[in-house]
Design an enzyme around this catalytic site. Structure first.
Site: not given
Length: 180
Positions: A109-110
């Site tokens: 994620i991210c």
């Protein structure tokens, strides 16, 4: 369900975005899995709420001490400093790559896909991330999309990616489904 599944959470000693660590951690536990905190150094890691120091968390083991065979999947939380540090540590990069080599699911994620770029495992795959990584991902041979969660099954394993903390609900569901 993830009964009996052990998931490695790979983080740097400092710089992981706390909510991107704690929410997936809770989701893995609620699904019946066992999360383990793996870092490049023993002791504690320092999490952040964006740029502000947050809580510390105890490391379960170090990346040079564990084998991919002990895990059923890999979760890479974000935060800018976390993957930026991990991609400079050959053992961390190799640990991430080994999940792809073994055909095991990975969730990222991210900013965390930076570690996957360094591991050279995004070529030919479609994924999402924090928007500032899109050029890096395209240059590494990936197709970048702007969506809440992307589940890519092109390749030897499932790769789940999301953009940001606002996507955590969808990310956690897709990750636990992939790990289960």
């Amino acid at each position: 369900m993830m009964q009996g599944k052990t998931i490695a959470f790979l983080v740097a000693p400092e710089g992981v975005e706390q909510v991107e660590l704690t929410e997936p951690w809770k989701a893995v536990k609620q699904a019946g899995g066992t999360p383990r905190l793996i870092s490049t150094a023993p002791g504690q890691i320092q999490a952040f709420n964006h740029l502000d120091k947050a809580d510390t968390f105890a490391v379960d083991d170090t990346v040079d001490n564990v084998d991919v065979g002990a895990f059923d999947g890999l979760l890479l939380p974000g935060g800018v400093a976390n993957p930026d540090f991990l991609r400079t540590v050959p053992q961390a990069v190799q640990f991430a790559r080994s999940f792809f080599d073994a055909g095991k699911p990975v969730a990222s994620i991210c900013h965390a896909p930076w570690t996957l770029v360094e591991a050279d495992v995004v070529r030919g795959r479609t994924l999402t991330s924090w928007p500032s990584l899109q050029t890096d991902l395209r240059n590494a041979g990936a197709t970048w999309v702007d969506q809440e969660v992307m589940i890519c099954t092109d390749g030897p394993n499932t790769l789940v990616t999301s953009r940001k903390p606002d996507d955590l609900k969808a990310f956690c569901q897709a990750a636990t489904d992939a790990f289960g």
